[in-house]
Design a protein around this motif. Structure first.
Motif, PDB file in Angstrom:
ATOM      1  N   GLY A  31       0.806  -1.214   0.000  1.00  0.00           N
ATOM      2  CA  GLY A  31       0.000   0.000   0.000  1.00  0.00           C
ATOM      3  C   GLY A  31       0.838   1.262   0.000  1.00  0.00           C
ATOM      4  N   TYR A  32       1.912   1.250   0.799  1.00  0.00           N
ATOM      5  CA  TYR A  32       2.751   2.439   0.907  1.00  0.00           C
ATOM      6  C   TYR A  32       3.481   2.731  -0.401  1.00  0.00           C
ATOM      7  CZ  TYR A  32       5.916   5.865   2.949  1.00  0.00           C
ATOM      8  OH  TYR A  32       6.596   7.028   3.219  1.00  0.00           O
ATOM      9  N   ILE A  33       4.085   1.709  -0.982  1.00  0.00           N
ATOM     10  CA  ILE A  33       4.893   1.893  -2.190  1.00  0.00           C
ATOM     11  C   ILE A  33       4.027   2.302  -3.380  1.00  0.00           C
ATOM     12  CG2 ILE A  33       6.292   0.633  -3.892  1.00  0.00           C
ATOM     13  CD1 ILE A  33       7.510  -0.886  -1.458  1.00  0.00           C
ATOM     14  N   ILE A  34       2.829   1.722  -3.474  1.00  0.00           N
ATOM     15  CA  ILE A  34       1.927   2.093  -4.562  1.00  0.00           C
ATOM     16  C   ILE A  34       1.335   3.478  -4.333  1.00  0.00           C
ATOM     17  CG2 ILE A  34      -0.327   1.546  -5.588  1.00  0.00           C
ATOM     18  CD1 ILE A  34       0.419  -1.392  -5.370  1.00  0.00           C
ATOM     19  N   GLY A  35       1.001   3.787  -3.074  1.00  0.00           N
ATOM     20  CA  GLY A  35       0.373   5.069  -2.774  1.00  0.00           C
ATOM     21  C   GLY A  35       1.299   6.260  -2.927  1.00  0.00           C
ATOM     22  N   ILE A  36       2.557   6.121  -2.518  1.00  0.00           N
ATOM     23  CA  ILE A  36       3.465   7.265  -2.491  1.00  0.00           C
ATOM     24  C   ILE A  36       3.763   7.799  -3.885  1.00  0.00           C
ATOM     25  CG2 ILE A  36       5.648   5.996  -2.614  1.00  0.00           C
ATOM     26  CD1 ILE A  36       4.854   8.937  -0.225  1.00  0.00           C
ATOM     27  N   ILE A  37       3.684   6.936  -4.902  1.00  0.00           N
ATOM     28  CA  ILE A  37       3.940   7.409  -6.262  1.00  0.00           C
ATOM     29  C   ILE A  37       2.851   8.363  -6.721  1.00  0.00           C
ATOM     30  CG2 ILE A  37       2.742   5.496  -7.413  1.00  0.00           C
ATOM     31  CD1 ILE A  37       5.979   7.239  -8.601  1.00  0.00           C
ATOM     32  N   GLY A  38       1.615   8.196  -6.184  1.00  0.00           N
ATOM     33  CA  GLY A  38       0.527   9.090  -6.550  1.00  0.00           C
ATOM     34  C   GLY A  38       0.805  10.530  -6.148  1.00  0.00           C
ATOM     35  N   VAL A  39       1.390  10.714  -4.968  1.00  0.00           N
ATOM     36  CA  VAL A  39       1.739  12.062  -4.511  1.00  0.00           C
ATOM     37  C   VAL A  39       3.012  12.538  -5.204  1.00  0.00           C
ATOM     38  CG1 VAL A  39       2.091  13.524  -2.496  1.00  0.00           C
ATOM     39  CG2 VAL A  39       0.761  11.415  -2.284  1.00  0.00           C
ATOM     40  N   MET A  93      14.198  -5.009  -1.664  1.00  0.00           N
ATOM     41  CA  MET A  93      13.328  -3.851  -1.489  1.00  0.00           C
ATOM     42  C   MET A  93      14.064  -2.686  -0.818  1.00  0.00           C
ATOM     43  SD  MET A  93       9.405  -4.217  -0.069  1.00  0.00           S
ATOM     44  CE  MET A  93       9.300  -5.933  -0.574  1.00  0.00           C
ATOM     45  N   LEU A  94      14.906  -3.011   0.139  1.00  0.00           N
ATOM     46  CA  LEU A  94      15.646  -1.978   0.860  1.00  0.00           C
ATOM     47  C   LEU A  94      16.605  -1.237  -0.070  1.00  0.00           C
ATOM     48  CD1 LEU A  94      16.423  -0.643   3.567  1.00  0.00           C
ATOM     49  CD2 LEU A  94      18.091  -2.485   3.892  1.00  0.00           C
ATOM     50  N   VAL A  95      17.379  -1.978  -0.845  1.00  0.00           N
ATOM     51  CA  VAL A  95      18.365  -1.365  -1.746  1.00  0.00           C
ATOM     52  C   VAL A  95      17.679  -0.497  -2.799  1.00  0.00           C
ATOM     53  CG1 VAL A  95      20.102  -1.858  -3.506  1.00  0.00           C
ATOM     54  CG2 VAL A  95      20.065  -3.200  -1.395  1.00  0.00           C
ATOM     55  N   VAL A  96      16.640  -1.013  -3.424  1.00  0.00           N
ATOM     56  CA  VAL A  96      15.973  -0.277  -4.502  1.00  0.00           C
ATOM     57  C   VAL A  96      15.243   0.956  -3.974  1.00  0.00           C
ATOM     58  CG1 VAL A  96      14.266  -0.421  -6.356  1.00  0.00           C
ATOM     59  CG2 VAL A  96      15.753  -2.366  -5.879  1.00  0.00           C
ATOM     60  N   SER A  97      14.673   0.872  -2.776  1.00  0.00           N
ATOM     61  CA  SER A  97      14.008   2.036  -2.183  1.00  0.00           C
ATOM     62  C   SER A  97      14.973   3.215  -2.082  1.00  0.00           C
ATOM     63  CB  SER A  97      13.453   1.688  -0.796  1.00  0.00           C
ATOM     64  OG  SER A  97      12.380   0.782  -0.885  1.00  0.00           O
ATOM     65  N   VAL A  98      16.192   2.932  -1.634  1.00  0.00           N
ATOM     66  CA  VAL A  98      17.210   3.985  -1.494  1.00  0.00           C
ATOM     67  C   VAL A  98      17.651   4.503  -2.862  1.00  0.00           C
ATOM     68  CG1 VAL A  98      19.542   4.490  -0.688  1.00  0.00           C
ATOM     69  CG2 VAL A  98      17.999   3.089   0.725  1.00  0.00           C
ATOM     70  N   MET A 176      10.154  11.291  -0.822  1.00  0.00           N
ATOM     71  CA  MET A 176       8.926  10.480  -0.734  1.00  0.00           C
ATOM     72  C   MET A 176       9.194   9.030  -1.134  1.00  0.00           C
ATOM     73  SD  MET A 176       6.019  12.930  -2.415  1.00  0.00           S
ATOM     74  CE  MET A 176       5.957  14.691  -2.046  1.00  0.00           C
ATOM     75  N   LEU A 177       9.796   8.853  -2.308  1.00  0.00           N
ATOM     76  CA  LEU A 177      10.010   7.507  -2.818  1.00  0.00           C
ATOM     77  C   LEU A 177      11.028   6.728  -1.987  1.00  0.00           C
ATOM     78  CD1 LEU A 177       9.971   8.139  -6.685  1.00  0.00           C
ATOM     79  CD2 LEU A 177       8.092   7.453  -5.178  1.00  0.00           C
ATOM     80  N   ALA A 178      12.058   7.421  -1.515  1.00  0.00           N
ATOM     81  CA  ALA A 178      13.078   6.750  -0.696  1.00  0.00           C
ATOM     82  C   ALA A 178      12.579   6.435   0.708  1.00  0.00           C
ATOM     83  CB  ALA A 178      14.337   7.613  -0.615  1.00  0.00           C
ATOM     84  N   SER A 179      11.492   7.080   1.137  1.00  0.00           N
ATOM     85  CA  SER A 179      10.999   6.880   2.503  1.00  0.00           C
ATOM     86  C   SER A 179      10.546   5.448   2.769  1.00  0.00           C
ATOM     87  CB  SER A 179       9.833   7.845   2.784  1.00  0.00           C
ATOM     88  OG  SER A 179       8.715   7.550   1.965  1.00  0.00           O
ATOM     89  N   SER A 180      10.241   4.678   1.717  1.00  0.00           N
ATOM     90  CA  SER A 180       9.826   3.283   1.933  1.00  0.00           C
ATOM     91  C   SER A 180      10.953   2.445   2.535  1.00  0.00           C
ATOM     92  CB  SER A 180       9.363   2.653   0.615  1.00  0.00           C
ATOM     93  OG  SER A 180      10.390   2.655  -0.362  1.00  0.00           O
TER      94      SER A 180
END
Length: 458
Positions: A31-39, A93-98, A176-180
């Motif tokens: 939910g977080y990863i999909i939602g944050i791209i909207g903002v 997921m951790l590496v790509v988020s950063v 925003m995107l890196a916050s995941s």
């Protein structure tokens, strides 16, 4: 001598809630990863010259990745184990988020989002399988359905984080995107202490390890649930054989019919709220977060009702009510209705949509045997994410070319088809053991599986 009980007969304990935390983290991250791209898109589009096609690609990149992640990850989950896959995909997921923070252009960002989606998609079959395989049968529906509620927590959190990060300025989308990476890291640390599924170990012929885990968690006089103790080979095509094909189709279709409108509306809900005339700079993002938190609260009664009333009524009627809500929203979209009226309809839509959404975790994990449970859930995840990616990609174009009313009519129509489909196809698995649920309407007997418990009790 104390009575011998199975894992599925044990009462709820701290251990079960701990497993719920490990498992529900998957839904939260989704939910977080999909939602944050909207903002983030609202800021990204001001810095890059992007077409509607590129906007749609960024919005759907994660879902595209989830197609491959579910397809491959589910099979690997059944092949090499739940815990090992749980940790591998968290590291990815951790590496790509950063890395998203350092993206230089939309194409590079889209590639990273696809990889991130692969990891998220792989997490789905692991989380559901683990929760199902440890759950008491009387509480399994509520625990599995509750995992879905964390999707809305993650989704709402993403809009809240995005709302407050907008004040950072032009680079806010990077943060925003890196916050995941923050929830991913915390979940990775937590999962280091989780056990492997005894049911999976037993299906691979590792009975001693399985029994050791059961005794450590539940104590003596507790045995495996009714499941074959002999080694069972995991074969991908088994999800279409031995009566499993019917349920593979059922799960893939109802799940797709629920997700296609949900992701389309959910990804672009700030714009939809704006088209209803309720926009004030950043307030549509705050409104989106509030809506999703209300959806979460509305799910709580259904976690009780899914065990009290059963699976069928709690999936069939939510499809119907959600469809009617969207039909009314479509019919009144150009009439400048009051905020309370529009908000109430979105709340009704969201609560009942969330109620049917909880079955995305319940049915797939109940209807398939242990040795292909992850494979079946992964395949269904792949199919539904492909459908969702297509709808999310096309949604802004449909909205721009056909208008808000027609777009809502289409979404409502898909839910109504879901109502008819589940009315005729949905089985009832309330109070069944996993062995019973995975054998339902397949023309098979429980003799082989039940013999394990009989031997243990006798």
């Amino acid at each position: 001598m104390s009575k011998v009980r199975t894992m599925e007969e044990m009462p709820l304990s701290r251990f079960h809630f701990k497993m719920f935390t490990y498992s529900s983290g998957s839904a939260f991250l989704d939910g977080y990863i999909i939602g944050i791209i909207g903002v983030a898109l609202s800021v990204i589009k001001t810095q890059f010259d992007m077409s509607l096609t590129m906007m749609g690609l960024l919005g759907t990149a994660t879902l595209v990745g989830m197609f491959f992640g579910g397809l491959i990850g589910g099979y690997l989950t059944d092949l090499i184990g739940r815990k090992k896959m749980f940790l591998i995909d968290m590291l990815v997921m951790l590496v790509v988020s950063v890395l998203q923070f350092f993206a230089h252009d939309p194409i590079q960002l889209a590639i990273l989002r696809v990889i991130l989606g692969i990891a998220v998609g792989a997490d789905y079959p692991i989380a559901g399988a683990l929760m199902a395989e440890f759950s008491p049968k009387k509480n399994r529906g509520g625990l599995l359905g509750g995992i879905n509620s964390l999707w809305y927590v993650g989704y709402a959190s993403s809009f809240l984080v995005g709302y407050f990060m907008l004040s950072i300025g032009d680079t806010s989308w990077r943060w925003m995107l890196a916050s995941s990476a923050v929830p991913v890291f915390l979940l990775l640390i937590a999962r280091l202490n989780m056990p492997e599924s005894p049911r999976w170990l037993a299906s691979k012929g590792r009975e001693k390890e399985a029994n050791a885990i059961i005794q450590k968690i539940f104590g003596d006089n507790v045995v495996m649930s009714a499941e074959p103790m002999s080694k069972v080979k995991t074969t991908f095509l088994d999800i279409f054989r031995n009566g499993n094909g019917k349920w593979t189709i059922f799960v893939s279709v109802f799940w797709s019919l629920q997700l296609i409108p949900t992701f389309g509306i959910g990804t672009y809900i700030p714009e939809i709220i704006g088209q209803f005339g309720f926009t004030d700079g950043k307030m549509e993002y705050l409104g989106s977060a509030i809506l999703n938190l209300i959806y979460l609260v509305g799910l709580i009664p259904f976690l009780y009702l899914v065990e009290k009333w059963g699976r069928r009524p709690t999936i069939i009627w939510p499809f119907f009510i959600s469809s009617i809500s969207l039909f009314i929203l479509g019919a009144t979209s150009g009439l400048k209705m009051s905020f309370v009226f529009v908000f109430a309809l979105f709340v009704i839509y969201g609560i009942f949509n969330n109620a049917m959404g909880m079955h995305e975790w319940i049915y797939p994990n109940e209807l398939f045997p242990t040795h292909i449970r992850g494979t079946a859930v992964g395949f269904s995840t792949a199919i539904t994410r492909a459908a969702s990616a297509t709808s999310t990609f096309l949604f802004p174009t449909i909205l721009a070319n056909y208008g808000l009313a027609n777009t809502l009519y289409i979404c409502g129509g898909l839910f109504f088809i879901g109502f008819l489909f589940t009315l005729f196809m949905a089985p009832e698995t309330k109070n069944m053991s996993l062995t019973e649920a995975s054998s339902i309407k397949k023309g098979t007997t429980l003799g082989t599986e039940s013999s394990v418990i009989n031997k243990a009790v006798n």
